[in-house]
Design a protein around this motif. Structure first.
Motif, mmCIF file in Angstrom:
data_model
loop_
_atom_site.group_PDB
_atom_site.id
_atom_site.type_symbol
_atom_site.label_atom_id
_atom_site.label_comp_id
_atom_site.label_asym_id
_atom_site.label_seq_id
_atom_site.Cartn_x
_atom_site.Cartn_y
_atom_site.Cartn_z
ATOM 1 N N UNK A 152 0.817 -1.217 0.000
ATOM 2 C CA UNK A 152 0.000 0.000 0.000
ATOM 3 C C UNK A 152 0.850 1.266 0.000
ATOM 4 N N UNK A 153 2.126 1.155 0.351
ATOM 5 C CA UNK A 153 3.021 2.315 0.370
ATOM 6 C C UNK A 153 4.369 1.903 -0.199
ATOM 7 N N UNK A 154 5.035 2.840 -0.871
ATOM 8 C CA UNK A 154 6.356 2.589 -1.422
ATOM 9 C C UNK A 154 7.340 3.590 -0.846
ATOM 10 N N UNK A 155 8.454 3.074 -0.338
ATOM 11 C CA UNK A 155 9.530 3.876 0.252
ATOM 12 C C UNK A 155 10.618 3.994 -0.816
ATOM 13 N N UNK A 156 10.874 5.205 -1.286
ATOM 14 C CA UNK A 156 11.622 5.401 -2.522
ATOM 15 C C UNK A 156 12.991 6.040 -2.304
ATOM 16 N N UNK A 157 14.019 5.361 -2.802
ATOM 17 C CA UNK A 157 15.325 5.942 -3.087
ATOM 18 C C UNK A 157 15.463 5.974 -4.608
ATOM 19 N N UNK A 158 16.132 6.988 -5.151
ATOM 20 C CA UNK A 158 16.288 7.042 -6.599
ATOM 21 C C UNK A 158 17.765 6.965 -6.983
ATOM 22 N N UNK A 159 18.008 6.624 -8.242
ATOM 23 C CA UNK A 159 19.354 6.493 -8.785
ATOM 24 C C UNK A 159 19.493 7.394 -10.025
ATOM 25 N N UNK A 160 20.748 7.702 -10.372
ATOM 26 C CA UNK A 160 21.008 8.511 -11.560
ATOM 27 C C UNK A 160 21.218 7.618 -12.780
ATOM 28 N N UNK A 161 21.663 8.212 -13.889
ATOM 29 C CA UNK A 161 21.823 7.460 -15.131
ATOM 30 C C UNK A 161 22.883 6.377 -15.016
ATOM 31 N N UNK A 162 23.781 6.529 -14.049
ATOM 32 C CA UNK A 162 24.817 5.521 -13.818
ATOM 33 C C UNK A 162 24.438 4.564 -12.695
ATOM 34 N N UNK A 163 23.173 4.613 -12.279
ATOM 35 C CA UNK A 163 22.630 3.731 -11.240
ATOM 36 C C UNK A 163 23.203 4.034 -9.859
ATOM 37 N N UNK A 164 23.704 5.253 -9.666
ATOM 38 C CA UNK A 164 24.241 5.659 -8.379
ATOM 39 C C UNK A 164 23.182 6.434 -7.596
ATOM 40 N N UNK A 165 23.183 6.352 -6.253
ATOM 41 C CA UNK A 165 22.203 7.111 -5.466
ATOM 42 C C UNK A 165 22.294 8.601 -5.751
ATOM 43 N N UNK A 166 21.138 9.251 -5.822
ATOM 44 C CA UNK A 166 21.096 10.679 -6.098
ATOM 45 C C UNK A 166 19.887 11.296 -5.408
ATOM 46 N N UNK A 167 19.981 12.600 -5.170
ATOM 47 C CA UNK A 167 18.838 13.374 -4.685
ATOM 48 C C UNK A 167 18.511 14.484 -5.678
#
Length: 284
Positions: free
Chosen positions: A48-63
């Motif tokens: 019911x909920x998604x906890x999201x981290x995102x990645x950049x074009x190189x699959x590295x963590x980004x904000x």
């Protein structure tokens, strides 16, 4: 503390995280397309909920702000899930970048209640930052999920509520993150101790066990009426030598375990009610 619904369970999926590399785990959803597909599969499975981290074009963590906005928009357009953005990012992200996560206008955000040794690294959450992020969540009308890595952070929650009052929406939802090297162990006694210390204002809580503690924490939380967070951020194997191929497998396992406890998954709308989400997406 009010008891949670005896027959419903909030299942949150944390599909990506910031620690695992795409090279080590090719099935990890790191692109927006992969994340959306994982979200749709997990919603169909019972999340019911998604906890999201995102990645950049190189699959590295980004904000990156553009990627954060695009991710929130894509998840809202393709699912009904409550969208929770991580304000933790990776352990290397500057505090000022983490504050800007709320600019993407998620439904919810994580709010870690203190600094934690995180393996060989330090996950920095100094008290002034915690207070600033909390007040910002109140101003932006974003519902925080208080992340608790140890018992000291449970006590810090009492201090935060005493100082700044209730969060937006009036509900107080916590998540025990257990089994991190440097935090509380992923054991039933540790969870019992943490729940016993929760302030009376807490309206619901969930738990997640990292790695090998996933199943012990899941079963302990179910036995105590708590909710669950699962996902490839937290564990990459279903059993020894059996890799997770998709996040929906972990949601499906949580649903089966909850069924044994005679509890059924909440819908996203029911989760929104539990968390105190007062605004529809069209109004945010």
């Amino acid at each position: 503390m009010p008891t949670t619904s005896p027959d419903k369970i909030l299942i949150t999926v944390a599909p990506t995280g910031a620690e695992t590399t795409k090279a080590d785990c090719p099935q990890l959803p790191t692109t927006l397309e992969e994340l959306v597909q994982a979200a749709q599969e997990c919603e169909a499975a019972g999340a019911a909920m998604i906890h999201v981290h995102i990645r950049d074009a190189d699959h590295q963590p980004t904000l990156d702000q553009t990627r954060l906005h695009d991710t929130v928009q894509a998840l809202r357009e393709s699912t009904d899930l409550v969208v929770q953005l991580s304000t933790g990012g990776s352990v290397h992200d500057p505090l000022e970048h983490r504050l800007k996560v709320l600019d993407a206008q998620p439904d919810s955000c994580s709010l870690t209640m203190g600094t934690t040794n995180f393996g060989d690294d330090v996950f920095s959450n100094p008290w002034p930052f915690v207070c600033e992020l909390y007040q910002l969540s109140q101003e932006r009308q974003v519902v925080p999920e208080f992340e608790l890595f140890d018992l000291g952070q449970v006590h810090a929650l009492r201090r935060l509520l005493d100082t700044y009052g209730l969060p937006y929406g009036g509900s107080v939802h916590c998540d025990f993150v257990m089994g991190v090297p440097g935090g509380m162990p992923g054991t039933a006694p540790a969870l019992v101790a943490g729940v016993a210390m929760l302030p009376p204002e807490v309206t619901s809580w969930s738990a997640t066990g990292i790695g090998r503690s996933t199943l012990p924490v899941m079963l302990a939380a179910l036995s105590m009426g708590g909710h669950l967070r699962v996902g490839m951020e937290d564990v990459l194997t279903l059993a020894k030598g059996v890799p997770v191929e998709r996040n929906a497998q972990l949601v499906e396992r949580a649903v089966r375990a909850a069924d044994v406890a005679r509890r059924s998954p909440m819908t996203p709308a029911e989760a929104g009610g539990l968390l105190g989400l007062g605004l529809s997406r069209s109004e945010k």
